[in-house]
Design a protein around this motif. Sequence first.
Motif, mmCIF file in Angstrom:
data_model
loop_
_atom_site.group_PDB
_atom_site.id
_atom_site.type_symbol
_atom_site.label_atom_id
_atom_site.label_comp_id
_atom_site.label_asym_id
_atom_site.label_seq_id
_atom_site.Cartn_x
_atom_site.Cartn_y
_atom_site.Cartn_z
ATOM 1 N N TYR A 337 31.953 -124.944 -60.131
ATOM 2 C CA TYR A 337 32.928 -125.893 -61.149
ATOM 3 C C TYR A 337 32.899 -125.021 -62.351
ATOM 4 O O TYR A 337 33.331 -125.534 -63.269
ATOM 5 C CB TYR A 337 32.504 -127.176 -61.456
ATOM 6 C CG TYR A 337 32.688 -128.087 -60.160
ATOM 7 C CD1 TYR A 337 33.813 -128.310 -59.640
ATOM 8 C CD2 TYR A 337 31.463 -128.785 -59.369
ATOM 9 C CE1 TYR A 337 34.200 -129.171 -58.359
ATOM 10 C CE2 TYR A 337 31.819 -129.185 -58.426
ATOM 11 C CZ TYR A 337 33.124 -129.677 -57.908
ATOM 12 O OH TYR A 337 33.267 -130.334 -56.609
ATOM 13 N N ARG A 338 32.164 -123.848 -62.535
ATOM 14 C CA ARG A 338 31.972 -123.347 -63.664
ATOM 15 C C ARG A 338 33.079 -122.226 -64.118
ATOM 16 O O ARG A 338 33.083 -121.678 -65.099
ATOM 17 C CB ARG A 338 30.777 -122.675 -63.931
ATOM 18 C CG ARG A 338 30.063 -122.218 -65.052
ATOM 19 C CD ARG A 338 28.641 -122.137 -65.106
ATOM 20 N NE ARG A 338 28.246 -120.942 -63.880
ATOM 21 C CZ ARG A 338 28.255 -119.926 -63.996
ATOM 22 N NH1 ARG A 338 28.983 -119.194 -65.075
ATOM 23 N NH2 ARG A 338 28.077 -118.985 -62.936
ATOM 24 N N ASP A 359 27.801 -127.664 -51.134
ATOM 25 C CA ASP A 359 27.995 -126.928 -52.526
ATOM 26 C C ASP A 359 28.087 -125.432 -52.127
ATOM 27 O O ASP A 359 28.519 -124.533 -52.953
ATOM 28 C CB ASP A 359 26.965 -127.325 -53.280
ATOM 29 C CG ASP A 359 27.060 -128.732 -53.939
ATOM 30 O OD1 ASP A 359 28.197 -129.031 -54.188
ATOM 31 O OD2 ASP A 359 26.063 -129.252 -54.214
ATOM 32 N N THR A 360 27.254 -124.753 -51.442
ATOM 33 C CA THR A 360 27.288 -123.450 -51.027
ATOM 34 C C THR A 360 28.568 -122.895 -50.665
ATOM 35 O O THR A 360 28.919 -121.684 -50.833
ATOM 36 C CB THR A 360 26.133 -123.083 -50.050
ATOM 37 O OG1 THR A 360 24.830 -123.792 -50.672
ATOM 38 C CG2 THR A 360 25.661 -121.696 -49.989
ATOM 39 N N LEU A 361 29.273 -123.942 -49.523
ATOM 40 C CA LEU A 361 30.487 -123.379 -49.082
ATOM 41 C C LEU A 361 31.469 -123.332 -49.962
ATOM 42 O O LEU A 361 32.512 -122.505 -50.082
ATOM 43 C CB LEU A 361 30.819 -124.409 -47.750
ATOM 44 C CG LEU A 361 29.685 -124.248 -46.454
ATOM 45 C CD1 LEU A 361 30.134 -125.428 -45.444
ATOM 46 C CD2 LEU A 361 29.513 -122.808 -45.959
ATOM 47 N N ALA A 362 31.620 -124.450 -50.921
ATOM 48 C CA ALA A 362 32.382 -124.538 -51.969
ATOM 49 C C ALA A 362 32.371 -123.252 -52.719
ATOM 50 O O ALA A 362 33.355 -122.819 -53.321
ATOM 51 C CB ALA A 362 32.240 -125.633 -52.618
ATOM 52 N N ALA A 363 31.135 -122.769 -53.065
ATOM 53 C CA ALA A 363 30.956 -121.704 -53.811
ATOM 54 C C ALA A 363 31.361 -120.354 -53.280
ATOM 55 O O ALA A 363 31.968 -119.629 -53.806
ATOM 56 C CB ALA A 363 29.351 -121.523 -54.345
ATOM 57 N N MET A 364 31.346 -120.372 -51.810
ATOM 58 C CA MET A 364 31.998 -119.059 -51.152
ATOM 59 C C MET A 364 33.506 -119.058 -51.197
ATOM 60 O O MET A 364 33.989 -118.322 -51.750
ATOM 61 C CB MET A 364 31.583 -119.503 -49.790
ATOM 62 C CG MET A 364 30.315 -118.917 -49.436
ATOM 63 S SD MET A 364 29.791 -119.374 -47.528
ATOM 64 C CE MET A 364 30.247 -117.608 -46.894
ATOM 65 N N GLU A 365 34.087 -120.313 -51.165
ATOM 66 C CA GLU A 365 35.531 -120.554 -51.260
ATOM 67 C C GLU A 365 35.988 -119.963 -52.824
ATOM 68 O O GLU A 365 36.847 -119.333 -52.682
ATOM 69 C CB GLU A 365 35.880 -121.904 -51.017
ATOM 70 C CG GLU A 365 36.718 -122.272 -49.853
ATOM 71 C CD GLU A 365 36.695 -123.598 -49.712
ATOM 72 O OE1 GLU A 365 36.222 -124.236 -48.847
ATOM 73 O OE2 GLU A 365 37.577 -124.504 -50.483
ATOM 74 N N GLU A 366 35.038 -120.524 -53.745
ATOM 75 C CA GLU A 366 35.482 -120.041 -55.031
ATOM 76 C C GLU A 366 35.660 -118.580 -55.109
ATOM 77 O O GLU A 366 36.356 -117.932 -55.885
ATOM 78 C CB GLU A 366 34.486 -120.751 -55.931
ATOM 79 C CG GLU A 366 34.641 -120.582 -57.517
ATOM 80 C CD GLU A 366 35.996 -121.195 -58.024
ATOM 81 O OE1 GLU A 366 36.700 -121.969 -57.339
ATOM 82 O OE2 GLU A 366 36.452 -120.671 -59.264
#
Length: 613
Positions: A337-338, A359-366
Amino acid sequence: MCGIVGYIGEKNATPIILEGLRKLEYRGYDSAGIAVIEDGKIEIRRDVGKLINLEVLVKERPLSGKIGIGHTRWATHGAPSARNAHPLIGEKGKVVIVHNGIVENYLELKEELESEGAHFNSDTDTETIVYLIERNFVKGVTLEEAVRLSLQRIRGAHGIVVISNQEPDKIIAARIGNAGGVVIGHGDGEMFVASDIPAILEYTRKMSFLESHQMAVVTRNHVEIKTLNGEHVDVKIDNIAWDPVAAVKGKYRHFMQKEIHEQARSLTDTLTGRVDFDNNRIELINLNMDEKKAKAIQKIIITACGTAYNAGMVGKTMIETIAKIPVEVDVASEFRYRDPLVDESTCVIVISQSGETADTLAAMEEAHKKGAIVLSIVNAIGSQAIRAADGYISMQVGPEIGVASTKAFTAPLVDLYMLAIYLADLRGTLTEEERSHYIYDLRVIPDIAGKCLKREDAVEEVAKILKDVHNILYLGRGINMPIAYEGALKLKEISYIHAEAYPAGEMKHGPIALIDKDMPVLAIIPKDQWYDKMLSQVEQVKARGGTLILVATDGDARAKELGDYVLWIPESPWLLTPVFTTIPLQMLAYHIAAIRGLDVDQPRNLAKSVTVE
Ligand code: F6R
């Protein structure tokens, strides 16, 4: 976190589903349920608490049918109760569902359905999905179409499995986003559906995995996969090589204890196939990295959650020391989200035991969105964090059942060390002599880990003394600073004792005010370049009357003098000390929790795989 099992075939589905749910217990849950189609009717049993309650219920009111679905629920919307447990059935009793994930727009959907006359029987968000599906279904479309239409209405990430007594020859499974996986097991005249491989591994090793926005129509003899837009997808079948025997407790009291003791082996396994000791080379084939890509990397960001994040902090020192590439470490729930400063010259590395952490998967997407190269270090083969990465290193430690991660913490430390050598080599920044030296040091890992493990009795004695404390302060510095965090995390997770970790140099900026005779301090002081600095910190604690527990190198006379208790580790190469300083801290946390009589493998409120935000 929530687990799903489904069966269709010629056998009685109930014992297969219950056994599958048992295999998923390690994920953590607070209620469980099962639904089968029996004589054209959907029969459901659900109960709060452990699976044994459901099993008793099924014994009292038996169920038999050749198609069924089951679920272990970890409450998000609505308290843990039989009423909120899955499976959840439609208003007309024609469709039943199990679901992993959170319906983000459920209030809106609930209001809409209520305005159309719906009455809800649970406090869950899931009920809105099954009501939507059933309402579409009774309008006359197929079950598959009803699911597809309904999924277009719900927001968030989901894994769902649906059956209906109107079309009792099929299971419909679907996946949207990263709320845990959906895996389909191919049998002979029977098929299985699950959220995780271990649930069905006993029956088949042939598995297919759904990607986001895909759904499967599973009959006894056939699996068809389509996108949610109805486009055909080729069914790819992977052969899973895990040995289910690896998930049996054996002579140990708890899985956590077993997994701690497996580390001499798991650390060997993670080296296997990667290190060529004869030619002093590291080979990480699945990383898909070449000289050009490696040379283009300007910055690395390691992002992960919990224990995996602590491993990432150790990786920072390893990569910066060996490969001389700047590394940032970020908690995945913050990173996502940063709006992080990431571009094509950034390599983002995620670490995850389960490979399914939301959260980790979303970080990968980002990271992907911003053009970065995304690599993953993952234990669970076939998981989303492997499939979504540009390249990966598998931990190769086998299934980890205890909720508190142990062998899946030490393996990535070694993987990060190998990665650092590999990247440095590709970038041409290592001399032959440096490479030989770093690779040579890898040889000692299994032996030193084995020696640490043999010292369990001594650690248990210290655990007996500390079992009733209310707080412990963990201190470390340099490459062992993250190990202070990891030691404190292990203790609080399973013993419920408040434990706090600090970089030791920060003591004087505040936490030193806490030190008195009631605040034990555990300091990690191996013989490395931070040793003298750590000693002076330890002296300051001693001067204020705190009980001192030290993790120190064999033969350290000063540690023996200063420490009230010392957990000894053998001498080791400094970059690898975290692998060994961790082991006594895992054993200390384990024994304190075991002496306190706690549920070590399934601590309260925790889940093995955190597939929701
Ligand atoms: C700690 C623990 C958790 C996990 C975290 C990330 O013992 O197990 O802190 O490390 O939830 O999980 P994974 O590694 O599956 O992404």
